[in-house]
Design a protein around this motif. Structure first.
Motif, mmCIF file in Angstrom:
data_model
loop_
_atom_site.group_PDB
_atom_site.id
_atom_site.type_symbol
_atom_site.label_atom_id
_atom_site.label_comp_id
_atom_site.label_asym_id
_atom_site.label_seq_id
_atom_site.Cartn_x
_atom_site.Cartn_y
_atom_site.Cartn_z
ATOM 1 N N ARG A 182 0.971 -1.232 0.087
ATOM 2 C CA ARG A 182 -0.188 -0.045 -0.115
ATOM 3 C C ARG A 182 0.799 1.387 -0.026
ATOM 4 O O ARG A 182 1.974 1.358 0.831
ATOM 5 N N VAL A 183 0.544 2.268 -0.771
ATOM 6 C CA VAL A 183 1.417 3.458 -1.073
ATOM 7 C C VAL A 183 0.557 4.620 -0.893
ATOM 8 O O VAL A 183 -0.465 4.750 -1.361
ATOM 9 N N PRO A 218 3.485 -2.110 -17.282
ATOM 10 C CA PRO A 218 2.618 -2.523 -16.249
ATOM 11 C C PRO A 218 1.509 -3.540 -16.731
ATOM 12 O O PRO A 218 1.223 -3.310 -17.924
ATOM 13 N N ARG A 219 1.218 -4.593 -15.901
ATOM 14 C CA ARG A 219 0.354 -5.551 -16.580
ATOM 15 C C ARG A 219 -1.052 -5.304 -16.816
ATOM 16 O O ARG A 219 -1.549 -5.909 -17.859
ATOM 17 N N ASN A 220 -1.487 -4.522 -16.045
ATOM 18 C CA ASN A 220 -2.777 -3.931 -16.219
ATOM 19 C C ASN A 220 -3.002 -2.540 -16.747
ATOM 20 O O ASN A 220 -2.132 -1.672 -16.663
ATOM 21 N N MET A 221 -4.225 -2.125 -16.862
ATOM 22 C CA MET A 221 -4.502 -0.775 -17.172
ATOM 23 C C MET A 221 -4.244 0.091 -16.152
ATOM 24 O O MET A 221 -4.500 -0.338 -14.857
ATOM 25 N N VAL A 222 -3.927 1.257 -16.200
ATOM 26 C CA VAL A 222 -3.472 2.293 -15.074
ATOM 27 C C VAL A 222 -4.226 2.375 -14.003
ATOM 28 O O VAL A 222 -4.245 2.624 -12.867
ATOM 29 N N GLU A 223 -5.678 2.774 -14.596
ATOM 30 C CA GLU A 223 -6.677 2.829 -13.585
ATOM 31 C C GLU A 223 -7.061 1.690 -12.801
ATOM 32 O O GLU A 223 -7.474 2.106 -11.661
ATOM 33 N N GLU A 224 -6.746 0.629 -13.149
ATOM 34 C CA GLU A 224 -7.039 -0.734 -12.222
ATOM 35 C C GLU A 224 -5.882 -0.228 -10.800
ATOM 36 O O GLU A 224 -6.287 -0.828 -9.806
ATOM 37 N N TYR A 225 -4.637 0.213 -11.046
ATOM 38 C CA TYR A 225 -3.962 0.312 -10.017
ATOM 39 C C TYR A 225 -4.324 1.502 -8.906
ATOM 40 O O TYR A 225 -4.314 1.349 -7.820
ATOM 41 N N VAL A 226 -4.888 2.654 -9.750
ATOM 42 C CA VAL A 226 -5.159 3.851 -8.915
ATOM 43 C C VAL A 226 -6.450 3.490 -8.227
ATOM 44 O O VAL A 226 -6.923 4.075 -7.214
ATOM 45 N N GLN A 227 -7.184 2.568 -8.527
ATOM 46 C CA GLN A 227 -8.887 2.287 -8.060
ATOM 47 C C GLN A 227 -8.678 0.902 -7.228
ATOM 48 O O GLN A 227 -9.727 0.400 -6.797
ATOM 49 N N SER A 228 -7.310 0.428 -7.170
ATOM 50 C CA SER A 228 -7.251 -0.781 -6.591
ATOM 51 C C SER A 228 -7.586 -0.827 -4.807
ATOM 52 O O SER A 228 -7.308 -1.849 -4.158
ATOM 53 N N GLY A 229 -7.524 0.362 -4.115
ATOM 54 C CA GLY A 229 -7.411 0.340 -2.640
ATOM 55 C C GLY A 229 -6.211 0.560 -2.352
ATOM 56 O O GLY A 229 -5.859 0.561 -1.139
ATOM 57 N N ARG A 230 -5.227 0.468 -2.929
ATOM 58 C CA ARG A 230 -3.449 0.312 -2.666
ATOM 59 C C ARG A 230 -2.896 1.503 -2.691
ATOM 60 O O ARG A 230 -1.786 1.792 -2.212
ATOM 61 N N LEU A 231 -3.301 2.557 -3.615
ATOM 62 C CA LEU A 231 -2.642 3.869 -3.869
ATOM 63 C C LEU A 231 -3.363 5.019 -3.265
ATOM 64 O O LEU A 231 -4.491 5.247 -3.672
ATOM 65 N N GLY A 250 -11.554 7.044 -5.917
ATOM 66 C CA GLY A 250 -12.369 6.327 -5.252
ATOM 67 C C GLY A 250 -12.706 7.116 -3.898
ATOM 68 O O GLY A 250 -11.520 7.612 -3.295
ATOM 69 N N ASP A 251 -13.487 6.875 -3.088
ATOM 70 C CA ASP A 251 -13.910 7.449 -1.730
ATOM 71 C C ASP A 251 -12.626 7.163 -0.772
ATOM 72 O O ASP A 251 -12.448 7.827 0.107
ATOM 73 N N GLY A 252 -12.464 5.908 -1.032
ATOM 74 C CA GLY A 252 -11.447 5.365 0.094
ATOM 75 C C GLY A 252 -10.151 5.481 0.115
ATOM 76 O O GLY A 252 -9.209 5.088 0.965
ATOM 77 N N VAL A 293 -7.323 5.301 8.418
ATOM 78 C CA VAL A 293 -7.275 3.996 9.407
ATOM 79 C C VAL A 293 -7.138 3.099 8.340
ATOM 80 O O VAL A 293 -6.388 1.717 8.484
ATOM 81 N N GLY A 294 -7.566 3.026 6.948
ATOM 82 C CA GLY A 294 -7.455 2.213 5.979
ATOM 83 C C GLY A 294 -6.148 1.736 5.403
ATOM 84 O O GLY A 294 -5.482 0.789 5.026
ATOM 85 N N LEU A 295 -5.347 2.841 5.810
ATOM 86 C CA LEU A 295 -3.857 3.023 5.251
ATOM 87 C C LEU A 295 -3.053 2.414 6.288
ATOM 88 O O LEU A 295 -2.230 1.476 6.215
ATOM 89 N N TYR A 296 -3.143 3.011 7.478
ATOM 90 C CA TYR A 296 -2.195 2.836 8.629
ATOM 91 C C TYR A 296 -2.564 1.637 9.482
ATOM 92 O O TYR A 296 -1.759 1.238 10.298
ATOM 93 N N GLY A 297 -3.787 1.511 9.529
ATOM 94 C CA GLY A 297 -4.720 0.521 10.814
ATOM 95 C C GLY A 297 -5.002 1.593 11.965
ATOM 96 O O GLY A 297 -4.756 2.600 11.733
ATOM 97 N N GLU A 298 -5.924 0.923 12.609
ATOM 98 C CA GLU A 298 -6.606 1.576 13.743
ATOM 99 C C GLU A 298 -5.517 2.134 14.726
ATOM 100 O O GLU A 298 -4.492 1.427 14.863
ATOM 101 N N PRO A 299 -5.700 3.171 15.347
ATOM 102 C CA PRO A 299 -4.973 3.688 16.244
ATOM 103 C C PRO A 299 -4.482 2.773 17.374
ATOM 104 O O PRO A 299 -5.583 2.036 17.943
#
Length: 299
Positions: A182-183, A218-231, A250-252, A293-299
Protein backbone atom coordinates in the motif's frame (compact mmCIF):
# COMPACT_ATOMS: atom_id res chain seq x y z
CA UNK A 1 -9.28 24.82 17.33
CA UNK A 2 -7.95 28.34 17.75
CA UNK A 3 -5.58 29.03 14.87
CA UNK A 4 -4.77 32.61 15.84
CA UNK A 5 -2.51 31.89 18.82
CA UNK A 6 1.22 32.37 19.25
CA UNK A 7 3.68 30.01 17.51
CA UNK A 8 4.07 26.70 19.29
CA UNK A 9 6.89 26.23 21.85
CA UNK A 10 10.02 24.46 20.63
CA UNK A 11 9.17 21.35 22.66
CA UNK A 12 5.99 20.96 20.61
CA UNK A 13 7.71 21.60 17.29
CA UNK A 14 10.71 19.26 17.71
CA UNK A 15 8.83 16.68 19.84
CA UNK A 16 11.28 17.04 22.72
CA UNK A 17 8.17 17.48 24.91
CA UNK A 18 5.67 14.83 23.73
CA UNK A 19 3.22 15.78 26.47
CA UNK A 20 3.10 19.35 25.19
CA UNK A 21 2.52 18.08 21.64
CA UNK A 22 -0.43 15.99 22.83
CA UNK A 23 -1.92 18.95 24.69
CA UNK A 24 -1.56 21.03 21.53
CA UNK A 25 -3.36 18.30 19.58
CA UNK A 26 -6.19 18.45 22.11
CA UNK A 27 -6.46 22.20 21.52
CA UNK A 28 -6.53 21.60 17.76
CA UNK A 29 -9.16 18.86 17.93
CA UNK A 30 -6.76 16.28 16.45
CA UNK A 31 -7.28 12.76 17.81
CA UNK A 32 -4.27 11.02 16.25
CA UNK A 33 -1.30 12.57 14.49
CA UNK A 34 0.97 10.82 12.00
CA UNK A 35 4.50 12.22 12.03
CA UNK A 36 6.86 12.56 9.07
CA UNK A 37 10.44 13.84 8.86
CA UNK A 38 11.60 17.12 7.40
CA UNK A 39 12.08 17.21 3.64
CA UNK A 40 15.72 18.05 4.45
CA UNK A 41 16.28 14.29 4.53
CA UNK A 42 15.50 14.07 0.80
CA UNK A 43 19.02 15.32 0.05
CA UNK A 44 20.78 15.12 3.39
CA UNK A 45 24.04 13.63 2.11
CA UNK A 46 25.68 12.30 -1.05
CA UNK A 47 27.36 9.63 1.11
CA UNK A 48 25.00 6.60 1.33
CA UNK A 49 26.52 5.39 4.60
CA UNK A 50 26.17 8.75 6.33
CA UNK A 51 22.68 9.16 4.92
CA UNK A 52 21.64 5.78 6.30
CA UNK A 53 23.09 6.59 9.71
CA UNK A 54 21.19 9.91 9.83
CA UNK A 55 17.96 8.22 8.73
CA UNK A 56 18.26 5.60 11.45
CA UNK A 57 19.15 8.20 14.09
CA UNK A 58 15.93 10.03 13.21
CA UNK A 59 13.96 6.79 13.51
CA UNK A 60 15.35 6.08 16.97
CA UNK A 61 14.60 9.60 18.17
CA UNK A 62 11.03 9.85 16.91
CA UNK A 63 10.28 6.27 17.96
CA UNK A 64 11.41 6.98 21.51
CA UNK A 65 9.42 10.22 21.72
CA UNK A 66 6.22 8.66 20.38
CA UNK A 67 6.40 5.91 23.00
CA UNK A 68 5.17 8.53 25.49
CA UNK A 69 1.76 8.59 23.76
CA UNK A 70 1.62 5.67 21.32
CA UNK A 71 -2.12 5.91 20.65
CA UNK A 72 -1.95 9.62 19.83
CA UNK A 73 1.42 9.88 18.06
CA UNK A 74 2.18 7.58 15.12
CA UNK A 75 5.26 7.82 12.92
CA UNK A 76 6.86 6.77 9.64
CA UNK A 77 10.47 5.63 9.66
CA UNK A 78 12.97 6.76 7.04
CA UNK A 79 14.05 3.86 4.81
CA UNK A 80 17.66 4.11 3.53
CA UNK A 81 17.76 2.51 0.08
CA UNK A 82 21.26 3.38 -1.10
CA UNK A 83 23.12 1.38 1.58
CA UNK A 84 21.93 -2.26 1.30
CA UNK A 85 23.01 -3.61 4.69
CA UNK A 86 21.67 -0.66 6.65
CA UNK A 87 18.51 -0.66 4.56
CA UNK A 88 17.75 -4.21 5.60
CA UNK A 89 18.61 -3.47 9.21
CA UNK A 90 16.44 -0.35 9.17
CA UNK A 91 13.36 -2.33 8.11
CA UNK A 92 13.70 -4.61 11.13
CA UNK A 93 14.66 -1.76 13.44
CA UNK A 94 11.74 0.50 12.61
CA UNK A 95 9.32 -2.36 13.22
CA UNK A 96 10.93 -3.01 16.61
CA UNK A 97 10.69 0.69 17.46
CA UNK A 98 6.99 0.80 16.63
CA UNK A 99 6.81 2.53 13.24
CA UNK A 100 3.44 2.40 11.50
CA UNK A 101 4.86 3.08 8.02
CA UNK A 102 8.07 3.79 6.14
CA UNK A 103 8.83 6.95 4.20
CA UNK A 104 11.00 7.54 1.14
CA UNK A 105 11.13 10.37 -1.36
CA UNK A 106 10.37 10.34 -5.09
CA UNK A 107 13.84 9.03 -5.93
CA UNK A 108 16.80 7.74 -3.98
CA UNK A 109 19.24 10.36 -5.19
CA UNK A 110 19.65 9.89 -8.94
CA UNK A 111 18.15 6.39 -8.85
CA UNK A 112 14.52 5.47 -9.47
CA UNK A 113 12.82 3.67 -6.60
CA UNK A 114 12.54 0.64 -8.88
CA UNK A 115 16.32 0.37 -9.37
CA UNK A 116 17.23 -3.32 -9.18
CA UNK A 117 19.94 -2.62 -6.59
CA UNK A 118 17.13 -1.87 -4.10
CA UNK A 119 15.29 -5.18 -4.68
CA UNK A 120 16.56 -6.98 -1.53
CA UNK A 121 15.38 -4.06 0.63
CA UNK A 122 11.99 -3.93 -1.09
CA UNK A 123 11.61 -7.69 -0.67
CA UNK A 124 12.22 -7.36 3.08
CA UNK A 125 10.00 -4.33 3.33
CA UNK A 126 7.14 -6.12 1.56
CA UNK A 127 7.31 -8.87 4.18
CA UNK A 128 6.91 -6.26 6.93
CA UNK A 129 3.41 -5.37 5.63
CA UNK A 130 4.02 -1.72 6.52
CA UNK A 131 2.57 0.90 4.17
CA UNK A 132 5.00 2.96 2.10
CA UNK A 133 4.78 6.75 2.04
CA UNK A 134 6.30 8.79 -0.78
CA UNK A 135 6.87 12.29 0.59
CA UNK A 136 7.52 15.57 -1.18
CA UNK A 137 11.17 16.55 -1.24
CA UNK A 138 14.00 17.58 -3.55
CA UNK A 139 15.41 14.08 -3.84
CA UNK A 140 16.60 14.24 -7.47
CA UNK A 141 19.77 16.42 -7.42
CA UNK A 142 19.64 17.72 -11.04
CA UNK A 143 16.31 19.41 -10.32
CA UNK A 144 18.01 21.63 -7.75
CA UNK A 145 20.03 23.31 -10.50
CA UNK A 146 16.79 24.48 -12.12
CA UNK A 147 15.38 26.06 -8.96
CA UNK A 148 16.20 29.73 -8.36
CA UNK A 149 13.73 30.24 -5.48
CA UNK A 150 11.52 28.41 -3.00
CA UNK A 151 8.68 28.94 -5.49
CA UNK A 152 10.67 27.03 -8.13
CA UNK A 153 11.46 24.34 -5.56
CA UNK A 154 7.77 23.91 -4.74
CA UNK A 155 6.88 23.63 -8.42
CA UNK A 156 9.87 21.65 -9.74
CA UNK A 157 12.39 20.18 -7.37
CA UNK A 158 10.03 19.04 -4.62
CA UNK A 159 6.96 18.30 -6.75
CA UNK A 160 8.09 16.48 -9.89
CA UNK A 161 9.59 13.47 -8.04
CA UNK A 162 5.98 12.37 -7.43
CA UNK A 163 5.73 11.44 -11.09
CA UNK A 164 9.09 9.67 -11.00
CA UNK A 165 7.88 7.57 -8.08
CA UNK A 166 4.60 6.85 -9.87
CA UNK A 167 6.52 5.57 -12.90
CA UNK A 168 8.66 3.37 -10.66
CA UNK A 169 5.75 1.88 -8.72
CA UNK A 170 3.18 1.48 -11.48
CA UNK A 171 5.15 1.71 -14.73
CA UNK A 172 8.06 -0.45 -13.62
CA UNK A 173 5.90 -3.11 -12.01
CA UNK A 174 6.55 -2.67 -8.29
CA UNK A 175 2.82 -2.88 -7.53
CA UNK A 176 2.71 -6.08 -9.61
CA UNK A 177 5.72 -7.58 -7.84
CA UNK A 178 4.45 -6.72 -4.35
CA UNK A 179 0.68 -7.33 -4.45
CA UNK A 180 0.11 -6.39 -0.78
CA UNK A 181 2.03 -3.10 -0.93
CA UNK A 182 0.00 0.00 0.00
CA UNK A 183 1.43 3.36 -1.06
CA UNK A 184 0.60 6.96 -0.18
CA UNK A 185 1.82 10.05 -2.08
CA UNK A 186 1.99 12.86 0.48
CA UNK A 187 2.27 16.65 0.20
CA UNK A 188 2.46 16.65 -3.59
CA UNK A 189 -1.15 17.78 -3.88
CA UNK A 190 -3.52 15.72 -6.01
CA UNK A 191 -3.72 17.31 -9.45
CA UNK A 192 -0.59 15.61 -10.80
CA UNK A 193 -2.31 12.21 -10.74
CA UNK A 194 -4.49 13.09 -13.74
CA UNK A 195 -1.50 13.74 -15.98
CA UNK A 196 0.39 10.67 -14.78
CA UNK A 197 -2.54 8.29 -15.22
CA UNK A 198 -3.63 9.65 -18.58
CA UNK A 199 -0.16 9.85 -20.08
CA UNK A 200 0.95 6.44 -18.86
CA UNK A 201 -2.30 4.82 -19.98
CA UNK A 202 -1.94 6.24 -23.49
CA UNK A 203 1.60 5.01 -23.95
CA UNK A 204 1.05 1.60 -22.38
CA UNK A 205 -1.34 0.83 -25.21
CA UNK A 206 1.04 2.18 -27.85
CA UNK A 207 4.18 0.58 -26.45
CA UNK A 208 2.77 -2.93 -26.00
CA UNK A 209 3.07 -3.13 -29.79
CA UNK A 210 6.49 -1.59 -30.24
CA UNK A 211 8.63 -2.50 -27.21
CA UNK A 212 10.89 -5.51 -27.49
CA UNK A 213 10.37 -6.32 -23.81
CA UNK A 214 6.72 -5.72 -22.84
CA UNK A 215 7.45 -6.99 -19.32
CA UNK A 216 8.84 -3.49 -18.70
CA UNK A 217 5.23 -2.23 -18.84
CA UNK A 218 2.52 -2.54 -16.17
CA UNK A 219 0.46 -5.70 -16.53
CA UNK A 220 -2.90 -3.96 -16.20
CA UNK A 221 -4.56 -0.72 -17.20
CA UNK A 222 -3.34 2.15 -15.06
CA UNK A 223 -6.81 2.92 -13.68
CA UNK A 224 -6.87 -0.55 -12.14
CA UNK A 225 -3.88 0.34 -9.97
CA UNK A 226 -5.16 3.72 -8.83
CA UNK A 227 -8.60 2.27 -8.05
CA UNK A 228 -7.29 -0.87 -6.35
CA UNK A 229 -7.48 0.49 -2.80
CA UNK A 230 -3.68 0.31 -2.57
CA UNK A 231 -2.72 3.78 -3.79
CA UNK A 232 -3.54 6.82 -1.61
CA UNK A 233 -3.14 10.52 -2.37
CA UNK A 234 -2.75 13.32 0.18
CA UNK A 235 -4.61 16.34 -1.20
CA UNK A 236 -4.80 19.97 -0.14
CA UNK A 237 -7.96 20.93 1.74
CA UNK A 238 -8.68 23.72 -0.77
CA UNK A 239 -7.98 21.55 -3.83
CA UNK A 240 -10.42 22.70 -6.54
CA UNK A 241 -10.26 19.29 -8.26
CA UNK A 242 -11.00 17.23 -5.14
CA UNK A 243 -14.36 15.95 -6.39
CA UNK A 244 -12.69 14.78 -9.63
CA UNK A 245 -9.90 13.11 -7.66
CA UNK A 246 -12.53 11.24 -5.66
CA UNK A 247 -14.07 10.05 -8.94
CA UNK A 248 -10.71 8.83 -10.26
CA UNK A 249 -9.38 7.11 -7.14
CA UNK A 250 -12.54 6.37 -5.22
CA UNK A 251 -13.77 7.60 -1.84
CA UNK A 252 -11.43 5.36 0.13
CA UNK A 253 -8.05 6.61 -1.08
CA UNK A 254 -7.95 10.35 -0.39
CA UNK A 255 -6.05 11.64 2.66
CA UNK A 256 -5.59 15.10 4.17
CA UNK A 257 -2.88 16.69 6.29
CA UNK A 258 -2.97 19.32 9.02
CA UNK A 259 0.85 19.55 8.93
CA UNK A 260 0.62 20.82 12.50
CA UNK A 261 2.76 22.58 13.58
CA UNK A 262 3.88 23.92 10.23
CA UNK A 263 4.75 27.39 9.01
CA UNK A 264 2.76 26.91 5.82
CA UNK A 265 -0.51 27.22 7.72
CA UNK A 266 -2.42 24.03 6.95
CA UNK A 267 -3.57 23.90 10.58
CA UNK A 268 -7.23 24.49 9.72
CA UNK A 269 -7.33 21.90 6.92
CA UNK A 270 -9.93 19.75 8.68
CA UNK A 271 -12.30 22.71 9.02
CA UNK A 272 -11.78 23.60 5.36
CA UNK A 273 -12.80 20.07 4.37
CA UNK A 274 -15.83 20.11 6.68
CA UNK A 275 -16.99 23.41 5.18
CA UNK A 276 -16.75 22.26 1.55
CA UNK A 277 -20.07 21.92 -0.31
CA UNK A 278 -18.86 19.93 -3.31
CA UNK A 279 -18.33 16.62 -1.47
CA UNK A 280 -20.68 14.58 0.71
CA UNK A 281 -20.59 14.21 4.50
CA UNK A 282 -19.67 10.55 4.03
CA UNK A 283 -16.72 11.52 1.84
CA UNK A 284 -15.61 14.09 4.43
CA UNK A 285 -15.70 11.45 7.17
CA UNK A 286 -13.60 9.12 5.06
CA UNK A 287 -11.02 11.80 4.27
CA UNK A 288 -10.75 12.93 7.89
CA UNK A 289 -10.58 9.49 9.50
CA UNK A 290 -11.56 6.28 7.71
CA UNK A 291 -9.05 6.44 4.87
CA UNK A 292 -6.10 6.97 7.21
CA UNK A 293 -7.26 3.92 9.17
CA UNK A 294 -7.47 2.00 5.90
CA UNK A 295 -3.85 2.85 5.14
CA UNK A 296 -2.18 2.77 8.56
CA UNK A 297 -4.54 0.65 10.65
CA UNK A 298 -6.57 1.51 13.73
CA UNK A 299 -4.86 3.78 16.32
Amino acid sequence: GDFSGEPQPIGVVDLSDPGARVRALDDMGIDVQFLFPSTTYAATSTDPTLEAALFRAYNRYVGAQCEHAPRRLKWAGLLPLREPRQGLEAVAEMQKLGASAAVVFGTAGEHMLSDTSFTPIWDAFAESKLPLCIHMGMSYPPFEKLCLSIQDANMIGKAMPAQLAFVALVGHGMLDRYPDLRVAFLEFGGEWIFYSVGRMNHYVEVNRRRMADPTMLPRNMVEEYVQSGRLFIGVEANDKMLSDELKLLGDGQILYSSDFPHGEGRDDAAIEIIQRNDITDDQKSKILYDNAVGLYGEP
